[in-house]
Scaffold this active site. Sequence first.
Site, PDB file in Angstrom:
ATOM      1  N   GLU A 286       0.818  -1.219   0.000  1.00  0.00           N
ATOM      2  CA  GLU A 286       0.000   0.000   0.000  1.00  0.00           C
ATOM      3  C   GLU A 286       0.849   1.264   0.000  1.00  0.00           C
ATOM      4  O   GLU A 286       0.732   2.099   0.906  1.00  0.00           O
ATOM      5  CB  GLU A 286      -0.910   0.003   1.234  1.00  0.00           C
ATOM      6  CG  GLU A 286      -1.791  -1.216   1.392  1.00  0.00           C
ATOM      7  CD  GLU A 286      -2.546  -1.221   2.721  1.00  0.00           C
ATOM      8  OE1 GLU A 286      -2.344  -0.329   3.564  1.00  0.00           O
ATOM      9  OE2 GLU A 286      -3.357  -2.147   2.910  1.00  0.00           O
ATOM     10  N   PRO A 287       1.716   1.455  -0.977  1.00  0.00           N
ATOM     11  CA  PRO A 287       2.543   2.654  -0.957  1.00  0.00           C
ATOM     12  C   PRO A 287       1.744   3.894  -1.327  1.00  0.00           C
ATOM     13  O   PRO A 287       0.861   3.834  -2.185  1.00  0.00           O
ATOM     14  CB  PRO A 287       3.586   2.360  -2.044  1.00  0.00           C
ATOM     15  CG  PRO A 287       2.832   1.543  -3.043  1.00  0.00           C
ATOM     16  CD  PRO A 287       1.902   0.669  -2.224  1.00  0.00           C
ATOM     17  N   CYS A 360      -3.565  33.455   9.946  1.00  0.00           N
ATOM     18  CA  CYS A 360      -3.382  34.046  11.273  1.00  0.00           C
ATOM     19  C   CYS A 360      -3.067  33.007  12.330  1.00  0.00           C
ATOM     20  O   CYS A 360      -3.881  32.741  13.233  1.00  0.00           O
ATOM     21  CB  CYS A 360      -4.624  34.845  11.629  1.00  0.00           C
ATOM     22  SG  CYS A 360      -4.866  36.147  10.439  1.00  0.00           S
ATOM     23  N   GLU A 361      -1.932  32.386  12.201  1.00  0.00           N
ATOM     24  CA  GLU A 361      -1.439  31.418  13.184  1.00  0.00           C
ATOM     25  C   GLU A 361       0.081  31.480  13.133  1.00  0.00           C
ATOM     26  O   GLU A 361       0.653  31.466  12.035  1.00  0.00           O
ATOM     27  CB  GLU A 361      -1.825  29.981  12.795  1.00  0.00           C
ATOM     28  CG  GLU A 361      -3.280  29.728  12.690  1.00  0.00           C
ATOM     29  CD  GLU A 361      -3.792  28.677  13.677  1.00  0.00           C
ATOM     30  OE1 GLU A 361      -3.013  28.221  14.537  1.00  0.00           O
ATOM     31  OE2 GLU A 361      -4.971  28.349  13.564  1.00  0.00           O
ATOM     32  N   TYR A 389       0.204  13.993   0.575  1.00  0.00           N
ATOM     33  CA  TYR A 389      -0.291  14.636   1.790  1.00  0.00           C
ATOM     34  C   TYR A 389      -0.172  16.155   1.717  1.00  0.00           C
ATOM     35  O   TYR A 389       0.052  16.830   2.716  1.00  0.00           O
ATOM     36  CB  TYR A 389       0.413  14.078   3.042  1.00  0.00           C
ATOM     37  CG  TYR A 389       0.334  12.569   3.114  1.00  0.00           C
ATOM     38  CD1 TYR A 389      -0.884  11.940   3.347  1.00  0.00           C
ATOM     39  CD2 TYR A 389       1.455  11.769   2.896  1.00  0.00           C
ATOM     40  CE1 TYR A 389      -0.977  10.558   3.384  1.00  0.00           C
ATOM     41  CE2 TYR A 389       1.372  10.382   2.927  1.00  0.00           C
ATOM     42  CZ  TYR A 389       0.150   9.783   3.164  1.00  0.00           C
ATOM     43  OH  TYR A 389       0.062   8.415   3.198  1.00  0.00           O
TER      44      TYR A 389
HETATM   45  N1  LLP Z   1      -1.717   1.960   4.435  1.00  0.00           N
HETATM   46  C1  LLP Z   1      -2.263   2.402   5.575  1.00  0.00           C
HETATM   47  C2  LLP Z   1      -3.137   1.512   6.345  1.00  0.00           C
HETATM   48  C3  LLP Z   1      -1.976   3.716   6.012  1.00  0.00           C
HETATM   49  O1  LLP Z   1      -2.516   4.143   7.141  1.00  0.00           O
HETATM   50  C4  LLP Z   1      -1.136   4.536   5.233  1.00  0.00           C
HETATM   51  C5  LLP Z   1      -0.832   5.900   5.661  1.00  0.00           C
HETATM   52  C6  LLP Z   1      -0.598   4.028   4.042  1.00  0.00           C
HETATM   53  C7  LLP Z   1      -0.901   2.725   3.681  1.00  0.00           C
HETATM   54  C8  LLP Z   1       0.302   4.828   3.134  1.00  0.00           C
HETATM   55  O2  LLP Z   1       1.479   5.153   3.753  1.00  0.00           O
HETATM   56  P1  LLP Z   1       2.667   5.860   2.933  1.00  0.00           P
HETATM   57  O3  LLP Z   1       3.200   4.863   1.951  1.00  0.00           O
HETATM   58  O4  LLP Z   1       2.112   7.050   2.263  1.00  0.00           O
HETATM   59  O5  LLP Z   1       3.645   6.221   3.987  1.00  0.00           O
HETATM   60  N2  LLP Z   1      -0.219  12.830   6.690  1.00  0.00           N
HETATM   61  C9  LLP Z   1       1.034  12.194   7.037  1.00  0.00           C
HETATM   62  C10 LLP Z   1       1.075  10.748   6.644  1.00  0.00           C
HETATM   63  C11 LLP Z   1      -0.059   9.932   7.209  1.00  0.00           C
HETATM   64  C12 LLP Z   1      -0.023   8.497   6.775  1.00  0.00           C
HETATM   65  C13 LLP Z   1      -1.271   7.789   7.160  1.00  0.00           C
HETATM   66  N3  LLP Z   1      -1.337   6.433   6.724  1.00  0.00           N
HETATM   67  C14 LLP Z   1       2.182  12.990   6.422  1.00  0.00           C
HETATM   68  O6  LLP Z   1       1.936  13.987   5.745  1.00  0.00           O
HETATM   69  O7  LLP Z   1       3.344  12.657   6.638  1.00  0.00           O
END
Ligand code: LLP
Length: 430
Positions: A286-287, A360-361, A389
């Site tokens: 799940e990338p 305004c923060e 993100y």
């Molecule tokens: N699978 C699940 C169950 C997840 O919760 C996530 C991310 C992913 C896959 C994907 O992960 P990735 O490959 O993108 O690292 N907003 C934060 C990141 C939150 C990630 C939440 N879950 C940021 O901007 O760093």
Amino acid sequence: MKIIARPPAFQYKKNHLLADSVPLAYLAERYGTPLYVYSASTIRDRYRTFENAFKRFPHTVCYSVKANSNLSLLKMLAKLGSGFDVVSGGELERVLHVSRKAAEKVVFSGVGKTAAEIDAALKANILIFNVESESELDLLAERAAKIKKKARIALRINPDVFADTHPYISTGLREHKFGVALSDVGDLYTRAAARKYLDVAGVSCHIGSQITTVEPFAKAMLRIAELVRALAANGHNIRYVDAGGGLGISYKSEDAEADNFEAKSSAYAHALHDSLGGLKVHLLLEPGRSIVAPAGALLSRVVVTKQNGKKRFVIVDAAMNDLLRPSLYGAYHEIVPVQLNQVLQMTKATSVVDVVGPVCETGDFFARDRELPHLHEGDLVAILDAGAYGMALSSNYNTRPRAAEVMVDGSGVTVVRKRETMKDLFRQET
Ligand code: LLP
């Protein structure tokens, strides 16, 4: 001062920063700022590189929609054969909207799935539900029985593995809300197997995001493999192991320059595979970030520069509502000028500044005490690695319309999301 962009998506040519072969200055002029700019070729390349790293193992890549859920981007990935990891009924809708067929490669994660979301996913015939609690298991069994449709499930395991990342995006420790503790999982599998409309098919885990070494993944996978063997010994037919997402990128230019995504993906694939130790399972991956982050930048214009006592501020027209990561996680994003003019090259003039937005923060910042080339009012900057993100976490705080998004592909440009208008913002209000 050495200024490095993010080739191949963003690179300088004759002092102008380009996205693929389109000057960012042109994009700013044509579409306004703040503007999210994505490189389609980079997204495709990174997807293929990741996919290729697993080619020797039975697997499905399920791109994590939450990282960037733009419909055009999803459509592009679906065309490449990607599956999708969704965490809400809304994300599922997005996937179905771009490709009905993609449903067969959808994994549904999330700690609080509602009956309506479960029903929608059952109806769509998704690949597998990653179940995160006993209550969810019961609810899913009930909803599936109601329509007499078997739901394929994996239990999401919390492997209790430490991953060195920001505490807000670490998920694999016992004290986190995610998954089921290893100690409780045996009973839950037995309970699941007794339900007529549940097909107990897999084990899943996700230990966190922006993890930059493969060791934590390997460690988690060892625990998962052990569990799969124990489950098989108890008569369960486990065919899927979902390794989650989480592979990190290099946000700092000096690291990014040395970064080789092919080598990283391959090391990751081998770490997972070695830990599984010959188990005959289909891997689900799940990338999110690693596919799209370096393929996107947030383009913004300097509105005001000012000196407050000892501090110099560069106030740009993007803000925390457009890109929340620095405010929320103290995240580092490289900021580079769009025009590297001759003066800068010759004098190497730099100053130490805070780059902030107009919200305004005090927490509305993109960089603090950062050494940057002298920036003047009207100059354009690109905030790099904003493809994941970024837009996905944006809001309308301070009644700021959300930025537009454009997808560049070679020399072509497509607006993949129009800039919001005031009318859009007021629409639902009375
Ligand atoms: N699978 C699940 C169950 C997840 O919760 C996530 C991310 C992913 C896959 C994907 O992960 P990735 O490959 O993108 O690292 N907003 C934060 C990141 C939150 C990630 C939440 N879950 C940021 O901007 O760093």
